[in-house]
Motif scaffolding. Structure first.
Motif, PDB file in Angstrom:
ATOM      1  N   ASN A   1     -66.427 -11.635 -57.954  1.00 22.93           N
ATOM      2  CA  ASN A   1     -65.092 -11.922 -57.195  1.00 22.93           C
ATOM      3  C   ASN A   1     -65.437 -13.231 -56.349  1.00 22.93           C
ATOM      4  N   VAL A   2     -64.538 -14.151 -56.041  1.00 19.31           N
ATOM      5  CA  VAL A   2     -64.382 -15.345 -55.503  1.00 19.31           C
ATOM      6  C   VAL A   2     -63.507 -15.269 -54.364  1.00 19.31           C
ATOM      7  N   ARG A   3     -63.485 -16.311 -53.340  1.00 13.90           N
ATOM      8  CA  ARG A   3     -62.629 -16.428 -51.994  1.00 13.90           C
ATOM      9  C   ARG A   3     -61.475 -17.067 -52.326  1.00 13.90           C
ATOM     10  N   SER A   4     -61.008 -17.506 -53.296  1.00 20.01           N
ATOM     11  CA  SER A   4     -59.701 -18.155 -53.545  1.00 20.01           C
ATOM     12  C   SER A   4     -59.303 -18.349 -55.219  1.00 20.01           C
ATOM     13  N   ASP A   5     -58.068 -18.499 -55.225  1.00 18.66           N
ATOM     14  CA  ASP A   5     -57.876 -18.847 -56.477  1.00 18.66           C
ATOM     15  C   ASP A   5     -58.372 -20.067 -57.164  1.00 18.66           C
TER      16      ASP A   5
ATOM     17  N   GLU B   1     -61.217 -21.401 -56.390  1.00 20.55           N
ATOM     18  CA  GLU B   1     -62.566 -21.007 -56.703  1.00 20.55           C
ATOM     19  C   GLU B   1     -62.866 -20.516 -57.883  1.00 20.55           C
ATOM     20  N   ALA B   2     -61.629 -19.443 -58.536  1.00 24.62           N
ATOM     21  CA  ALA B   2     -61.820 -19.059 -59.657  1.00 24.62           C
ATOM     22  C   ALA B   2     -61.652 -20.172 -60.970  1.00 24.62           C
TER      23      ALA B   2
ATOM     24  N   SER C   1     -57.251 -13.645 -61.786  1.00 23.06           N
ATOM     25  CA  SER C   1     -58.313 -13.159 -62.495  1.00 23.06           C
ATOM     26  C   SER C   1     -58.206 -13.943 -63.933  1.00 23.06           C
TER      27      SER C   1
ATOM     28  N   HIS D   1     -60.146 -13.427 -57.837  1.00 25.08           N
ATOM     29  CA  HIS D   1     -59.686 -13.550 -56.150  1.00 25.08           C
ATOM     30  C   HIS D   1     -58.695 -12.383 -55.938  1.00 25.08           C
TER      31      HIS D   1
END
Length: 145
Positions: free
Chosen positions: A75-79, A81-82, A109, A124
């Motif tokens: 999991n990441v903290r923002s779209d 970052e994905a 995702s 995210h």
């Protein structure tokens, strides 16, 4: 059995290639006796020869590359970052199998496979908040929550 996972071990066909892939994504590990150990938050991710891992579990190694019925998640903290992570995966030699986009459940995702075909989801999901150390908290799904 206590509700806990301590290590996830991935069977790999080329230890050096797999180690280089994860290092290209920023992971730092240590190699001991043809095994690579990465500290990943509160658990460990281990790379070990596929044949050795199968034998250690009393299983036939079978063939690599097909869907094994398990997906690891990051999991990441923002779209954004994905998207950035999936671009880094491609630069490192992985294969993006699903670009990041809003999924049917309503969060961002995407997915990739590492050089040995191990599947990863990159997501995210604001409903699964991340602590400062990157640990996730599973929300309370009780009725009325």
């Amino acid at each position: 059995m206590e509700q806990r996972i301590t290590l996830i071990t991935l069977g790999v066909s080329d230890l050096a290639r797999s180690k280089a892939f994860y290092e290209a994504l920023g992971w730092r590990g240590q190699e001991v006796e043809e095994t690579v150990f990465f500290q990943a938050g509160g658990l460990g991710l281990v790379l070990w020869g596929r044949e050795k891992l199968a034998a250690d579990c009393g299983l036939d190694a079978g063939t690599a590359g097909g869907f094994g019925g398990i997906v690891l998640a990051h999991n990441v903290r923002s779209d954004a970052e994905a998207d950035e992570l999936l671009a880094a995966v491609e630069r490192a030699g992985g294969t993006v199998t699903k670009p990041a986009a809003v999924n049917a459940v309503g969060f961002c995702s995407g997915a990739f496979v590492d050089p040995d075909g191990h599947a990863w989801e990159v997501a995210h999901n604001p409903g699964f908040p991340l602590a400062a150390d990157g640990s996730v908290t599973i929300p309370d799904f009780s009725p009325g929550q």
